[in-house]
Write a protein that holds these residues in place. Structure first.
Motif, PDB file in Angstrom:
ATOM      1  N   TYR A  46       0.832  -1.206   0.000  1.00 26.19           N
ATOM      2  CA  TYR A  46       0.000   0.000   0.000  1.00 26.19           C
ATOM      3  C   TYR A  46       0.868   1.259   0.000  1.00 26.19           C
ATOM      4  CZ  TYR A  46      -3.164   3.598   1.742  1.00 26.19           C
ATOM      5  OH  TYR A  46      -3.873   4.764   1.904  1.00 26.19           O
ATOM      6  N   GLU A 106       2.565   1.663  -3.392  1.00 26.97           N
ATOM      7  CA  GLU A 106       1.659   2.187  -4.417  1.00 26.97           C
ATOM      8  C   GLU A 106       1.395   3.677  -4.210  1.00 26.97           C
ATOM      9  OE1 GLU A 106      -1.787  -0.211  -4.234  1.00 26.97           O
ATOM     10  OE2 GLU A 106      -0.839  -1.984  -5.148  1.00 26.97           O
ATOM     11  N   ARG A 107       1.213   4.074  -2.954  1.00 28.99           N
ATOM     12  CA  ARG A 107       0.992   5.493  -2.677  1.00 28.99           C
ATOM     13  C   ARG A 107       2.214   6.321  -3.061  1.00 28.99           C
ATOM     14  NH1 ARG A 107      -3.498   7.985  -2.195  1.00 28.99           N
ATOM     15  NH2 ARG A 107      -2.534   9.473  -0.735  1.00 28.99           N
ATOM     16  N   HIS A 163       2.405   6.530  -6.768  1.00 26.88           N
ATOM     17  CA  HIS A 163       1.372   7.445  -7.274  1.00 26.88           C
ATOM     18  C   HIS A 163       1.771   8.901  -7.040  1.00 26.88           C
ATOM     19  CE1 HIS A 163      -2.572   8.989  -8.292  1.00 26.88           C
ATOM     20  NE2 HIS A 163      -2.632   9.614  -7.108  1.00 26.88           N
ATOM     21  N   ILE A 164       2.279   9.171  -5.829  1.00 31.69           N
ATOM     22  CA  ILE A 164       2.709  10.541  -5.533  1.00 31.69           C
ATOM     23  C   ILE A 164       3.874  10.942  -6.432  1.00 31.69           C
ATOM     24  CG2 ILE A 164       3.760  11.988  -3.751  1.00 31.69           C
ATOM     25  CD1 ILE A 164       2.125  10.410  -1.688  1.00 31.69           C
TER      26      ILE A 164
END
Length: 213
Positions: free
Chosen positions: A171, A174-175, A178-179
């Motif tokens: 998680y 992925e964050r 994405h950022i």
């Protein structure tokens, strides 16, 4: 006056045995004396001492064998752990084909972490703790990408043994991706907008300069 005979009659050496001599009676064989049950069942002090010595020797042998087996198992586990640790450390090193060298890269990473500590020396304790880690991590991924990839794969192998930690790691990863992708996209858009504005401003300046002539 009577005269004795000059020679007396002698008795024979072997007397005549009577004809009816009784036959000797056959004696029955004597049975051996029966030993009492008490004397046969009770062990002698020598037997008791022999049994105790035998039990003591068996006890010492079993315990010495168990201690030897435990010591051998301990040495085997220690050697296995040592080999596993050595192989793990060796697997983290970059391959010769990558051209990555640990000595200068590691020194630069340490210097970067120290620089992060110097930058945040007058800040709060949270920033003073996170800043060296952030500077060192960024420098390590920049200067030692192959080694950091190997370390990341090793950490992931250990994290997979705990599903909760592995899911949290995925998680956060992925964050972070994405950022990062969002930041790269926004920076690209900002750069394009800035270049567009700079181009328009330059064009206007060129027009003004041309009109002034």
């Amino acid at each position: 006056m009577s005269f004795r005979p000059m020679f007396q009659q002698r008795k024979p050496i072997y007397d005549d045995f009577p004809a009816d001599i009784p036959e000797p009676t056959k004696s029955l064989p004597l049975s051996p004396p029966k030993s009492s049950p008490f004397s046969s069942s009770s062990p002698t002090p020598t037997d008791i001492l022999t049994a105790q010595v035998r039990h003591a020797r068996l006890f010492l042998y079993e315990n010495s064998l168990a201690a030897e087996n435990c010591f051998n198992d301990f040495l085997s586990r220690a050697l296995h752990i040592e080999n596993a640790f050595t192989n793990t450390i060796a697997s983290l090193a970059p391959s010769p084909e990558s051209g990555e060298r640990l000595l200068p890269g590691g020194a630069y990473v340490i210097v970067s972490a120290m620089a992060g500590s110097i930058v945040s020396r007058n800040r709060g304790i949270l920033l003073r703790t996170a800043s060296p880690l952030a500077f060192g991590t960024v420098a390590a991924w920049t200067l030692l990408p192959v080694t950091m990839r190997n370390i990341s794969d090793l950490v992931w192998e250990y994290e997979k043994k705990v599903p909760a930690i592995a899911e949290q790691h995925l998680y956060l990863r992925e964050r972070a991706e994405h950022i990062w992708s969002t930041g790269v996209a926004h920076s690209g858009m900002a750069r394009a907008m800035m270049e567009d504005k700079i181009g328009k401003t330059r064009k206007k300046l060129e027009e003004l300069v041309s009109k002034g002539h």
